[in-house]
Design a protein around this motif. Structure first.
Motif, PDB file in Angstrom:
ATOM      1  N   ILE A 112      -8.528   2.002  -4.818  1.00 29.41           N
ATOM      2  CA  ILE A 112      -8.430   2.902  -5.972  1.00 29.41           C
ATOM      3  C   ILE A 112      -6.974   3.079  -6.390  1.00 29.41           C
ATOM      4  CG2 ILE A 112      -8.741   5.310  -6.697  1.00 29.41           C
ATOM      5  CD1 ILE A 112     -11.360   5.270  -5.008  1.00 29.41           C
ATOM      6  N   VAL A 113      -6.075   3.212  -5.414  1.00 32.58           N
ATOM      7  CA  VAL A 113      -4.647   3.330  -5.718  1.00 32.58           C
ATOM      8  C   VAL A 113      -4.171   2.081  -6.455  1.00 32.58           C
ATOM      9  CG1 VAL A 113      -2.337   3.369  -4.680  1.00 32.58           C
ATOM     10  CG2 VAL A 113      -4.094   4.960  -3.875  1.00 32.58           C
ATOM     11  N   PHE A 114      -4.539   0.906  -5.963  1.00 39.09           N
ATOM     12  CA  PHE A 114      -4.108  -0.338  -6.612  1.00 39.09           C
ATOM     13  C   PHE A 114      -4.755  -0.528  -7.971  1.00 39.09           C
ATOM     14  CE2 PHE A 114      -2.422  -1.511  -2.438  1.00 39.09           C
ATOM     15  CZ  PHE A 114      -1.198  -1.993  -2.836  1.00 39.09           C
ATOM     16  N   ARG A 115      -5.956   0.005  -8.166  1.00 33.29           N
ATOM     17  CA  ARG A 115      -6.570  -0.045  -9.495  1.00 33.29           C
ATOM     18  C   ARG A 115      -5.689   0.714 -10.492  1.00 33.29           C
ATOM     19  NH1 ARG A 115     -12.113   2.999 -10.210  1.00 33.29           N
ATOM     20  NH2 ARG A 115     -10.666   4.719  -9.887  1.00 33.29           N
ATOM     21  N   GLY A 116      -5.201   1.877 -10.086  1.00 31.27           N
ATOM     22  CA  GLY A 116      -4.309   2.657 -10.945  1.00 31.27           C
ATOM     23  C   GLY A 116      -2.993   1.957 -11.191  1.00 31.27           C
ATOM     24  N   ILE A 117      -2.418   1.385 -10.163  1.00 30.36           N
ATOM     25  CA  ILE A 117      -1.151   0.663 -10.310  1.00 30.36           C
ATOM     26  C   ILE A 117      -1.339  -0.532 -11.238  1.00 30.36           C
ATOM     27  CG2 ILE A 117       0.533  -0.786  -9.097  1.00 30.36           C
ATOM     28  CD1 ILE A 117       0.241   1.157  -6.702  1.00 30.36           C
ATOM     29  N   ASN A 118      -2.416  -1.285 -11.057  1.00 29.31           N
ATOM     30  CA  ASN A 118      -2.661  -2.457 -11.900  1.00 29.31           C
ATOM     31  C   ASN A 118      -2.840  -2.075 -13.366  1.00 29.31           C
ATOM     32  OD1 ASN A 118      -2.475  -4.159  -9.708  1.00 29.31           O
ATOM     33  ND2 ASN A 118      -4.668  -4.226  -9.344  1.00 29.31           N
ATOM     34  N   ALA A 119      -3.529  -0.959 -13.625  1.00 25.00           N
ATOM     35  CA  ALA A 119      -3.692  -0.510 -15.014  1.00 25.00           C
ATOM     36  C   ALA A 119      -2.339  -0.121 -15.607  1.00 25.00           C
ATOM     37  CB  ALA A 119      -4.661   0.669 -15.065  1.00 25.00           C
ATOM     38  N   ALA A 120      -1.508   0.538 -14.815  1.00 26.47           N
ATOM     39  CA  ALA A 120      -0.175   0.921 -15.293  1.00 26.47           C
ATOM     40  C   ALA A 120       0.677  -0.307 -15.569  1.00 26.47           C
ATOM     41  CB  ALA A 120       0.515   1.830 -14.276  1.00 26.47           C
ATOM     42  N   VAL A 121       0.521  -1.350 -14.775  1.00 24.10           N
ATOM     43  CA  VAL A 121       1.280  -2.587 -14.970  1.00 24.10           C
ATOM     44  C   VAL A 121       0.937  -3.208 -16.321  1.00 24.10           C
ATOM     45  CG1 VAL A 121       1.502  -4.979 -14.165  1.00 24.10           C
ATOM     46  CG2 VAL A 121       1.702  -3.083 -12.543  1.00 24.10           C
TER      47      VAL A 121
END
Length: 187
Positions: A112-121
């Motif tokens: 879930i954390v990486f999902r957020g980071i990927n969307a921000a990227v």
């Protein structure tokens, strides 16, 4: 070197390196914000030219950009320190991930954390695109469309997306088209 000390240069690129999620392209927005808008170390035009050079030379765009800006602001020592600053965080993060986070990569919270980071990227890359597109595809006079640059952009995009051409081919073709338009057709 002006008002920029070697320590400031190193620390700025260290900060950029720590928050450059999404690789060099994700970091373009961060570099632009820090180096052009906040620090004023380079102008918008210099930054845009730098991206063209950094993208068309071998190596990652973030490292090439750090090396170029570091050299421009602090000579060879500045170049080395800016490059080390932008590379060191990635090295430390990857080392940490490999040694400690790898067993947890299938954990739902981590995903879930990486999902957020990927969307921000994706947002960072889009932001960088808009900033660079404004200075490349628009003229400085009244912000009208630079038709030649826009046409080259469209052809390059078609070659990449529809034609599935290699980025190196697209860069070379775009540069050649620009030169031909200027020196053969005078536009």
């Amino acid at each position: 070197m002006g008002n920029v000390t070697l320590l400031e240069l190193f620390l700025e690129f260290l900060k950029i390196g720590f928050f450059m999620f999404g690789g060099g392209y994700g970091g373009i927005a961060l570099m632009y914000k820090e180096l052009v808008e906040i620090k004023g170390w380079v102008s918008n035009e210099e930054f845009t030219s730098l991206l063209g050079i950094a993208e068309s030379t071998p190596g990652p765009i973030a490292i090439n950009s750090a090396t170029w800006i570091g050299y421009s602001l602090g000579g060879l020592p500045g170049s080395i320190l800016a490059t080390m600053g932008v590379v060191l965080p990635a090295y430390l993060v990857i080392l940490t991930v490999v040694t400690s986070l790898r067993p947890y990569m299938s954990n739902e919270v981590v995903r879930i954390v990486f999902r957020g980071i990927n969307a921000a990227v994706v947002a960072l890359i889009l932001y960088a695109f808009i900033k660079v597109a404004k200075s490349t595809l628009l003229t400085s006079v009244g912000f009208s469309l630079n038709l030649i640059a826009f046409a080259i952009f469209i052809v390059a995009f078609i070659l990449l997306y529809i034609g599935n051409q290699h980025p190196i081919i697209v860069i070379i073709v775009s540069a050649l088209v620009s030169v031909l338009l200027k020196y053969v057709f005078g536009i």
